[in-house]
Design a protein around this motif. Structure first.
Motif, PDB file in Angstrom:
ATOM      1  N   ILE A 105       1.827  -2.151  -0.897  1.00  0.00           N
ATOM      2  CA  ILE A 105       2.732  -1.736  -1.966  1.00  0.00           C
ATOM      3  C   ILE A 105       3.751  -0.763  -1.395  1.00  0.00           C
ATOM      4  CG2 ILE A 105       1.222   0.177  -2.692  1.00  0.00           C
ATOM      5  CD1 ILE A 105       2.205  -0.327  -5.569  1.00  0.00           C
ATOM      6  N   TYR A 135      -1.475  -2.886 -14.014  1.00  0.00           N
ATOM      7  CA  TYR A 135      -2.818  -2.619 -13.502  1.00  0.00           C
ATOM      8  C   TYR A 135      -3.191  -1.151 -13.637  1.00  0.00           C
ATOM      9  CZ  TYR A 135      -6.629  -1.879 -10.211  1.00  0.00           C
ATOM     10  OH  TYR A 135      -7.818  -1.492  -9.639  1.00  0.00           O
ATOM     11  N   GLU A 149      -6.661   3.501  -4.940  1.00  0.00           N
ATOM     12  CA  GLU A 149      -6.433   2.626  -3.796  1.00  0.00           C
ATOM     13  C   GLU A 149      -7.682   1.827  -3.445  1.00  0.00           C
ATOM     14  OE1 GLU A 149      -4.666   5.068  -0.765  1.00  0.00           O
ATOM     15  OE2 GLU A 149      -2.750   5.163  -1.839  1.00  0.00           O
ATOM     16  N   GLU A 178      -4.313  -9.704   1.747  1.00  0.00           N
ATOM     17  CA  GLU A 178      -4.139  -8.301   2.111  1.00  0.00           C
ATOM     18  C   GLU A 178      -3.317  -7.606   1.033  1.00  0.00           C
ATOM     19  OE1 GLU A 178      -5.608  -6.880   4.623  1.00  0.00           O
ATOM     20  OE2 GLU A 178      -6.414  -8.762   5.454  1.00  0.00           O
ATOM     21  N   TYR A 179      -3.614  -6.325   0.822  1.00  0.00           N
ATOM     22  CA  TYR A 179      -2.876  -5.585  -0.200  1.00  0.00           C
ATOM     23  C   TYR A 179      -1.862  -4.648   0.443  1.00  0.00           C
ATOM     24  CZ  TYR A 179      -1.513  -2.420  -3.850  1.00  0.00           C
ATOM     25  OH  TYR A 179      -0.752  -1.686  -4.711  1.00  0.00           O
ATOM     26  N   TYR A 231       1.631  -4.256 -10.657  1.00  0.00           N
ATOM     27  CA  TYR A 231       0.932  -3.005 -10.333  1.00  0.00           C
ATOM     28  C   TYR A 231       1.005  -2.045 -11.511  1.00  0.00           C
ATOM     29  CZ  TYR A 231       0.426   1.695  -8.340  1.00  0.00           C
ATOM     30  OH  TYR A 231       0.063   2.997  -8.107  1.00  0.00           O
ATOM     31  N   ILE A 238      -8.109  -7.024  -4.634  1.00  0.00           N
ATOM     32  CA  ILE A 238      -7.659  -8.018  -3.670  1.00  0.00           C
ATOM     33  C   ILE A 238      -8.843  -8.827  -3.149  1.00  0.00           C
ATOM     34  CG2 ILE A 238      -6.707  -8.297  -1.352  1.00  0.00           C
ATOM     35  CD1 ILE A 238      -4.586  -7.898  -3.443  1.00  0.00           C
ATOM     36  N   LEU A 241      -7.772  -1.043  -5.876  1.00  0.00           N
ATOM     37  CA  LEU A 241      -6.825  -2.098  -5.517  1.00  0.00           C
ATOM     38  C   LEU A 241      -7.381  -2.973  -4.389  1.00  0.00           C
ATOM     39  CD1 LEU A 241      -3.577   0.023  -5.740  1.00  0.00           C
ATOM     40  CD2 LEU A 241      -4.085  -1.991  -7.125  1.00  0.00           C
ATOM     41  N   LYS A 242      -8.053  -2.347  -3.428  1.00  0.00           N
ATOM     42  CA  LYS A 242      -8.675  -3.124  -2.350  1.00  0.00           C
ATOM     43  C   LYS A 242      -9.768  -4.034  -2.915  1.00  0.00           C
ATOM     44  CE  LYS A 242      -7.767   0.398   1.168  1.00  0.00           C
ATOM     45  NZ  LYS A 242      -8.370   1.454   2.037  1.00  0.00           N
ATOM     46  N   SER A 297       4.761  -5.115  -4.417  1.00  0.00           N
ATOM     47  CA  SER A 297       3.305  -5.174  -4.349  1.00  0.00           C
ATOM     48  C   SER A 297       2.866  -6.604  -4.060  1.00  0.00           C
ATOM     49  CB  SER A 297       2.714  -4.705  -5.680  1.00  0.00           C
ATOM     50  OG  SER A 297       1.363  -5.093  -5.820  1.00  0.00           O
ATOM     51  N   THR A 298       1.743  -6.737  -3.359  1.00  0.00           N
ATOM     52  CA  THR A 298       1.214  -8.068  -3.069  1.00  0.00           C
ATOM     53  C   THR A 298       0.197  -8.523  -4.111  1.00  0.00           C
ATOM     54  OG1 THR A 298      -0.471  -7.086  -1.625  1.00  0.00           O
ATOM     55  CG2 THR A 298       1.575  -7.854  -0.582  1.00  0.00           C
ATOM     56  N   LEU A 299       0.034  -7.780  -5.203  1.00  0.00           N
ATOM     57  CA  LEU A 299      -0.861  -8.219  -6.265  1.00  0.00           C
ATOM     58  C   LEU A 299      -0.381  -9.548  -6.838  1.00  0.00           C
ATOM     59  CD1 LEU A 299      -1.601  -4.974  -8.331  1.00  0.00           C
ATOM     60  CD2 LEU A 299      -3.186  -6.238  -6.872  1.00  0.00           C
TER      61      LEU A 299
END
Length: 645
Positions: free
Chosen positions: A526, A491, A504, A523-524, A488, A511, A507-508, A481-483
């Motif tokens: 996963i 979260y 989703e 950018e997100y 994640y 970000i 999550l956007k 994940s790019t968090l």
């Protein structure tokens, strides 16, 4: 130089000489100090500690070995925290400059005896720290206020690691402000007497207990109370995104009652500490210049508006004869105000992502003649079990650039965002690694700290728990994940049972929040490795059963780590249910829901039990709210499925 002696933190230099050192518990000590130096020796209790260590860790077997001869002398040219420890035959010679150096020399001697007993190679150890201040900042402002015995035990661990600075971060009613006690009847704060006693305990161990109270942003607990809402910059709060609303958290800098509140807090808090410093924080005043101070911000700029209020806070601190520590996020974002920073203010530069370096800010502060500390993180918060690889990269980068650009210290932060779900042992690897590289960067960057975790922190006869904890903090790699600043899995537990579309979109939005706070568009993405995570959970549960600790809180530690695995399992299970992985029909869904409901009930009960082992009751209900919400969602969902079949 040799590296065959295991010490942590690894010293600056270890030099091997011919022969072997053999100790007896019988000891003759010569303290070659002048009358003026006696206070330093007595502060350290050097003679008592040396005799105690020899008695505890050596065994007399008779024979020809003479009594251990210990000489302690002062050498003013050494670093104030430095020392030289020479071991030869039956002789120990300690030289030091300041009381702290003698203290650290004795710690090293104690560690050698604990690990090697009465026999090891003749050697000389020359040592001093890279960074003057080496510390921990523990968040007690979000839910979790430790019991006093927890804090005393933490100071003991810090002492053995040669850490010398401790802050307890506060943003709500963590301290018993008598003037405002009626506003927070549900809280269980630390009292003035408790802080005074903790301060004295820390001081004897060369740990500076530094008072800490946020006083500009992060004031939401105060601004939510009747009579204080009107002090807010935006009393109604604000929306970061259409779906992400934040409560009022920033004081209106133009209202004279704002600095009156800050002064009230300092007047009660600061007299309980002997430290020369106070951390006023003042980070993330998100609403600044957006509401009541908007016109003033347009006139002079947000940075200057911030400094107008900061100068009043500095004056309130000076009234107590202390120097200010403050977070650097605003001044580094508005470098035009840096020249206006007073010389008695130290900037705390924070960054918690290994992918982002401290270098630019360190160079900026150095070039402007600003005193500063680097502040990485344990990466334990909002993760359940940490992010080990990120933690090590982040802390090492802080230490390297702190040393390169002249930082006065390194403070590793341990936050409590979103319920403070991580158990204390999860943070120990971050404490230990920060202690190592802030003492000596080069000697400890790759030095194996798992052995220290096994032997000193947990006394694990199996030798498993050090590597176990490091791997426990790396499950986030399986999320792909790019968090940032969280996992994640953590979260989704905070958000609860949602539709895939709701999850989703959330999550956007998250970000977008990160992008706004960091000033960089993110950018997100996963690629959640569900099957690999299930295998990992099973493997970690089995490995934990191998651990054989003998520390006083061994049973608590084992239970905390077991429940940590359960919490991760809950997050993995929630992901499975939302995406219906392997749940082909309603029957399978119902069976899985019943299974995870039973496990969640057990996890919640254990979480509550373990909370009370180390922490005060206040904050527990708030910390568990997301778990209870999820349980209710599961039960409602199960009821819905049963009603349609």
């Amino acid at each position: 130089m040799i590296d065959s002696l295991y010490l942590y933190p690894q010293p600056r230099g270890v030099y091997r000489t011919e022969g072997q050192t053999s100790f007896k518990s019988r000891v003759n000590i010569s303290m070659e100090t002048t009358e003026a130096e006696e206070s330093a020796v007595s502060d350290v209790r050097a003679e008592e500690r040396i005799c105690s260590a020899l008695e505890r860790y050596t065994q007399d077997s008779g024979g020809p070995v003479d009594d251990t001869q210990v000489t302690v002398r002062r050498r003013p040219d050494l670093h104030p925290q430095g020392y030289r420890l020479e071991l030869s035959g039956n002789r120990v010679e300690i030289t030091y400059s300041g009381a702290a150096g003698l203290h650290y020399a004795v710690i090293t001697f104690e560690q050698l005896l604990r690990r090697y007993g009465g026999s090891l190679p003749n050697c000389a150890i020359e040592d001093e720290p890279d960074l003057e201040v080496r510390g921990i900042m523990l968040d007690i402002g979000r839910n979790k206020i430790p019991k006093m015995e927890t804090l005393y035990a933490l100071i003991d661990k810090m002492t053995e690691l040669k850490l010398n600075h401790l802050q307890l971060y506060m943003e709500g009613y963590c301290f018993e402000y008598e003037k405002y006690s009626e506003l927070f009847p549900e809280e269980t704060p630390i009292t003035a007497k408790e802080f005074q006693e903790l301060d004295a305990y820390a001081k004897k161990r060369f740990v500076d207990l530094v008072p800490n109270q946020n006083c500009f942003g992060h004031m939401a607990p105060w601004l939510a109370k009747e009579g204080f809402q009107e002090l807010a910059e935006l009393p109604e709060g604000f929306a970061i995104t259409p779906a992400w609303h934040m409560p009022a958290s920033t004081l209106n800098p133009l209202d004279p009652r704002s600095i009156e509140l800050v002064t009230d807090l300092f007047d009660e808090l600061l007299p309980n500490f002997t430290s020369s410093f106070v951390n006023v924080n003042m980070d993330e005043p998100f609403e600044l210049g957006m509401g009541k101070s908007k016109e003033r911000a347009a006139e002079i700029g947000v940075g200057s508006l911030y400094m107008e209020f900061a100068s009043k806070v500095f004056d309130a601190v000076r009234k107590h004869g202390k120097k200010t520590l403050m977070w650097g996020d605003i001044v580094t974002r508005h470098p035009e105000v840096i020249p206006s920073l007073p010389k008695d203010v130290i900037v705390l530069d924070w960054n918690y992502e290994g992918a982002s370096s401290f270098e630019n800010h360190c160079r900026l502060l150095r070039d402007n003649g600003i005193s500063f500390y680097v502040c990485p993180g344990t990466s334990s918060w909002t993760t359940l079990s940490g992010r080990t690889a990120n933690m090590k990269k982040n802390i090492l980068d802080a230490a390297e650039n702190g040393l390169k650009y002249g930082a006065g210290g390194l403070i590793v932060t341990d936050w409590g965002d979103m319920g403070h779900w991580q158990s204390l042992p999860v943070s120990y690897p971050g404490y230990v690694y920060a202690a190592g590289v802030s003492w000596q960067v080069e000697a400890n960057r790759e030095h194996e700290m798992e052995t220290y975790l096994n032997d000193a922190i947990f006394q694990d006869r199996s030798g498993v728990i050090g590597a176990f904890l490091m791997e426990l903090g790396d499950y986030y790699h399986l999320e792909r994940s790019t968090l940032m600043n969280m996992t994640y899995t953590n979260y989704v537990l905070t958000r609860g049972l949602l539709s895939v579309e709701e999850l989703e979109q959330g999550l956007k939005d998250l970000i977008q929040v990160f992008s706004m706070m960091g000033g960089v568009q993110l950018e997100y993405a996963i690629d959640y490795q569900y099957e690999a995570l299930i295998e990992w959970l099973e493997r970690m549960s089995l490995r934990l059963k191998e651990v054989r600790m003998s520390v006083e809180d061994a049973n608590t530690v084992a239970a905390e780590l077991e429940n940590t695995i359960r919490l991760i399992e809950q997050g993995v299970g929630l992901h499975r249910y939302m995406y219906r992985i392997g749940l082909q029909d309603v029957t399978a869904e119902k069976a899985f829901l019943q299974e995870i409901i039973d496990k969640l009930r057990k996890t919640i009960a254990e979480y509550e039990r373990l909370w009370h082992m180390r922490n005060r009751a206040g904050g527990l209900l708030s910390s568990m709210q997301s778990f209870r919400t999820l349980l209710k969602q599961y039960e409602d969902e199960l009821g819905r499925l049963e009603s349609v079949t």
